[in-house]
Scaffold this motif. Structure first.
Motif: not given
Length: 263
Positions: A165-174
């Protein structure tokens, strides 16, 4: 004042001096030389920390869960001895990877949690540079005092898939980070010989510098031939780097087999 900045500046110079010492012993007449090729099969434990963008949190992952495949390895050592003095260079290269999703839970505020699945690759070198002096020797037991440096260089590449349940400002990250640790160590090494053939080798060192604490212990049993020896041993290598950085703590522990050649 912390000793870390000073040691980080002086460590390359100390490494050059240690290698110069080893080269000098190697070139000296009446010097005993030994080259060791070995295999080490360790279990891997520890905690790898990843800062999660957007929520100020971090994911802590167990290294034994994230790293399940040894893709490449090189392990070897050279030791030169002249009289009571000795010098040793020990090399270990690791290429480990896990391409399966291994999820860890992170707090995201408001009593909620999320999941981070990580695909990770870890490569690096561990180099030990030692100078030694024999302080005790009889027909059975030898004891050398050691001083030197241990260097660890690790590249960590990870792809984090964030769910929950995270906001859309937390994308997948490399993520791609590199860690370099220089530590000064002191210790002992030697062997106990039952007879001309069978012996028990041992090594222990402990130190600090860029790490809060690092230590290593090796013990085993060996059998001598005219050309060298065969050895079975157990080796443990530990690092505690504190709470900062991608590596919080890391340890390798497991059996090793070695063949050495004297010349």
């Amino acid at each position: 004042m912390s000793s870390r900045p000073f040691l980080s500046k002086m460590a390359p110079l100390a490494a050059v001096l240690a290698l110069t010492m080893a080269a000098g012993i190697a070139a000296a007449e009446s010097t005993e030389h030994r080259v060791v090729i070995y295999g080490w099969f360790p279990d891997i434990e520890g905690t790898l920390n990843y800062d999660i963008p957007g929520n100020g949190g971090s994911a802590g992952a167990d290294a034994s869960d994230l790293i399940d495949a040894l893709e490449g390895v090189f392990m070897g050592a050279y030791e030169g001895r002249k009289g009571q003095w000795s010098a040793k260079v020990d090399l270990l290269y690791l290429d480990l990877a896990n391409y399966e999703d291994n999820a860890v839970t992170i707090p995201i505020g408001g009593g909620l949690t999320g999941k981070v699945a990580a695909e990770q690759a870890l490569t690096g070198w561990q180099v030990g540079l030692y100078g030694g002096y024999t302080v005790f020797e009889d027909d059975n037991l030898t004891l050398d005092m050691l001083g030197g440096l241990r260097y660890l260089q690790v590249d960590v590449d990870a792809e984090l898939e964030i769910t929950g349940p995270l906001p859309p400002t937390l994308p997948s990250k490399k993520l791609s980070e590199s860690v370099e640790l220089w530590d000064a160590v002191v210790g002992v090494k030697g062997q106990y010989a039952f007879n001309d053939k069978w012996y028990l080798p041992y090594h222990f060192d402990i130190g600090t510098g860029d790490s809060d604490l690092t230590w290593q212990a090796v013990a085993g049993v060996g059998y001598r031939f005219n050309w060298g020896s065969l050895m079975l041993a157990y080796r443990h290598l530990f690092y505690d780097t504190g709470d900062s950085g991608v590596i919080k703590d890391l340890e390798f522990s497991g059996p090793a087999a070695a063949v050495s050649f004297n010349f």
